[in-house]
Design a protein around this motif. Structure first.
Motif, PDB file in Angstrom:
ATOM      1  N   GLY A   3      53.023  35.778  74.240  1.00 23.66           N
ATOM      2  CA  GLY A   3      51.842  34.646  74.816  1.00 23.66           C
ATOM      3  C   GLY A   3      52.342  33.446  74.815  1.00 23.66           C
ATOM      4  N   ARG A   4      52.823  32.863  73.401  1.00 24.09           N
ATOM      5  CA  ARG A   4      53.319  31.509  73.276  1.00 24.09           C
ATOM      6  C   ARG A   4      54.386  31.069  74.187  1.00 24.09           C
ATOM      7  N   MET A   5      55.461  32.122  74.522  1.00 22.83           N
ATOM      8  CA  MET A   5      56.645  31.888  75.552  1.00 22.83           C
ATOM      9  C   MET A   5      55.772  31.631  76.990  1.00 22.83           C
ATOM     10  N   LYS A   6      54.737  32.671  77.210  1.00 23.71           N
ATOM     11  CA  LYS A   6      54.111  32.457  78.656  1.00 23.71           C
ATOM     12  C   LYS A   6      53.321  31.036  78.683  1.00 23.71           C
ATOM     13  N   GLU A   7      52.935  30.644  77.641  1.00 24.71           N
ATOM     14  CA  GLU A   7      52.267  29.220  77.825  1.00 24.71           C
ATOM     15  C   GLU A   7      53.317  28.128  77.877  1.00 24.71           C
ATOM     16  N   ALA A   8      54.448  28.240  77.166  1.00 28.92           N
ATOM     17  CA  ALA A   8      55.576  27.296  77.270  1.00 28.92           C
ATOM     18  C   ALA A   8      56.096  27.251  78.796  1.00 28.92           C
ATOM     19  N   MET A   9      56.157  28.488  79.267  1.00 27.86           N
ATOM     20  CA  MET A   9      56.632  28.535  80.889  1.00 27.86           C
ATOM     21  C   MET A   9      55.519  27.819  81.875  1.00 27.86           C
ATOM     22  N   ARG A  10      54.281  28.189  81.341  1.00 22.68           N
ATOM     23  CA  ARG A  10      53.255  27.609  82.324  1.00 22.68           C
ATOM     24  C   ARG A  10      53.038  26.302  82.131  1.00 22.68           C
ATOM     25  N   ASP A  11      53.270  25.753  81.121  1.00 23.22           N
ATOM     26  CA  ASP A  11      53.165  24.149  80.770  1.00 23.22           C
ATOM     27  C   ASP A  11      54.419  23.407  80.913  1.00 23.22           C
ATOM     28  N   CYS A  12      55.521  23.917  81.077  1.00 21.33           N
ATOM     29  CA  CYS A  12      56.821  23.126  81.351  1.00 21.33           C
ATOM     30  C   CYS A  12      56.688  22.437  82.551  1.00 21.33           C
ATOM     31  N   GLU A  13      56.929  21.010  82.452  1.00 24.95           N
ATOM     32  CA  GLU A  13      56.840  19.961  83.660  1.00 24.95           C
ATOM     33  C   GLU A  13      57.913  20.302  84.743  1.00 24.95           C
ATOM     34  N   VAL A  14      58.885  21.006  84.494  1.00 25.75           N
ATOM     35  CA  VAL A  14      60.003  21.308  85.632  1.00 25.75           C
ATOM     36  C   VAL A  14      60.346  22.535  85.797  1.00 25.75           C
ATOM     37  N   ASP A  15      59.762  23.662  85.290  1.00 25.26           N
ATOM     38  CA  ASP A  15      60.100  24.857  85.277  1.00 25.26           C
ATOM     39  C   ASP A  15      61.186  25.297  85.017  1.00 25.26           C
ATOM     40  N   CYS A  16      61.768  24.845  83.792  1.00 25.45           N
ATOM     41  CA  CYS A  16      63.096  25.256  83.520  1.00 25.45           C
ATOM     42  C   CYS A  16      63.058  26.426  82.612  1.00 25.45           C
ATOM     43  N   ILE A  17      62.169  26.785  82.158  1.00 25.77           N
ATOM     44  CA  ILE A  17      62.068  28.002  81.244  1.00 25.77           C
ATOM     45  C   ILE A  17      61.868  29.209  82.247  1.00 25.77           C
ATOM     46  N   ARG A  18      62.779  30.396  82.110  1.00 24.67           N
ATOM     47  CA  ARG A  18      62.827  31.366  83.096  1.00 24.67           C
ATOM     48  C   ARG A  18      63.087  32.575  82.198  1.00 24.67           C
TER      49      ARG A  18
ATOM     50  N   ALA B 271      49.610  35.636  85.925  1.00 26.80           N
ATOM     51  CA  ALA B 271      49.147  34.315  85.657  1.00 26.80           C
ATOM     52  C   ALA B 271      49.872  33.220  86.713  1.00 26.80           C
ATOM     53  N   GLY B 272      50.419  33.814  87.823  1.00 26.35           N
ATOM     54  CA  GLY B 272      50.982  32.973  89.037  1.00 26.35           C
ATOM     55  C   GLY B 272      52.419  32.482  88.654  1.00 26.35           C
ATOM     56  N   MET B 273      53.107  33.227  87.675  1.00 29.10           N
ATOM     57  CA  MET B 273      54.600  32.673  87.372  1.00 29.10           C
ATOM     58  C   MET B 273      55.696  33.571  87.615  1.00 29.10           C
ATOM     59  N   GLY B 274      55.356  34.208  88.882  1.00 29.54           N
ATOM     60  CA  GLY B 274      56.348  35.284  89.346  1.00 29.54           C
ATOM     61  C   GLY B 274      57.624  34.698  89.671  1.00 29.54           C
ATOM     62  N   GLY B 275      57.598  33.180  90.204  1.00 30.08           N
ATOM     63  CA  GLY B 275      58.688  32.474  90.557  1.00 30.08           C
ATOM     64  C   GLY B 275      59.583  32.026  89.572  1.00 30.08           C
ATOM     65  N   LEU B 276      59.204  32.472  88.429  1.00 27.99           N
ATOM     66  CA  LEU B 276      60.145  32.182  86.997  1.00 27.99           C
ATOM     67  C   LEU B 276      60.864  33.120  86.619  1.00 27.99           C
ATOM     68  N   ILE B 277      60.635  34.460  87.232  1.00 25.12           N
ATOM     69  CA  ILE B 277      61.352  35.584  86.841  1.00 25.12           C
ATOM     70  C   ILE B 277      62.431  35.811  87.832  1.00 25.12           C
ATOM     71  N   ASP B 278      63.930  36.114  87.165  1.00 24.33           N
ATOM     72  CA  ASP B 278      65.091  36.130  88.085  1.00 24.33           C
ATOM     73  C   ASP B 278      64.809  37.510  88.602  1.00 24.33           C
ATOM     74  N   SER B 279      64.761  38.437  87.752  1.00 25.62           N
ATOM     75  CA  SER B 279      64.764  39.924  88.113  1.00 25.62           C
ATOM     76  C   SER B 279      64.022  40.909  87.132  1.00 25.62           C
ATOM     77  N   VAL B 280      63.578  42.112  87.428  1.00 26.07           N
ATOM     78  CA  VAL B 280      62.886  43.185  86.671  1.00 26.07           C
ATOM     79  C   VAL B 280      63.744  44.096  86.299  1.00 26.07           C
ATOM     80  N   GLU B 281      63.715  44.585  84.969  1.00 29.39           N
ATOM     81  CA  GLU B 281      64.728  45.623  84.644  1.00 29.39           C
ATOM     82  C   GLU B 281      64.293  46.887  85.873  1.00 29.39           C
TER      83      GLU B 281
END
Length: 105
Positions: free
Chosen positions: A62-77, A92-102
């Protein structure tokens, strides 16, 4: 979300699915605010945050997801993301930060 211009992971990231991109962090400190236990600073002068600990619990995720959401330049993937985490990120609308799924292509 920014256009698809992925950069490789910073070499300081610990092994695992979550990472901060190399030469993309702007030192916004949002990751430190959201998840100080999961991120560390490489160098205050050259500047770059990196993932120092991978999430191992729902609370840490949950904290990692919050950091990804709040990052100003989407550099956490995330790469090779477990399907349940990927679903939560997409919801949460952050699918664009996922490179691939197992198990996916």
């Amino acid at each position: 979300m920014r256009p698809e211009t992925r950069k490789p992971p910073h070499p300081a990231n610990v092994p695992g699915p979550f990472y901060v991109e190399l030469d993309h962090c702007t030192l916004c400190t949002m990751c430190e605010f959201a998840a100080p236990d999961l991120f560390a600073l490489v160098d205050e002068v050259l500047g770059a945050w990196y993932v120092s600990k991978q999430p191992a619990s729902k609370a840490e995720f949950g904290r990692m997801k919050e950091a990804m959401r709040d990052c100003e330049v989407d550099c956490i993937r995330v790469k090779n993301c477990p399907p349940d985490w990927a679903a939560r990120l997409r919801d949460a609308g952050m699918g664009g930060l996922i490179d691939s799924v197992e198990g996916e292509g």
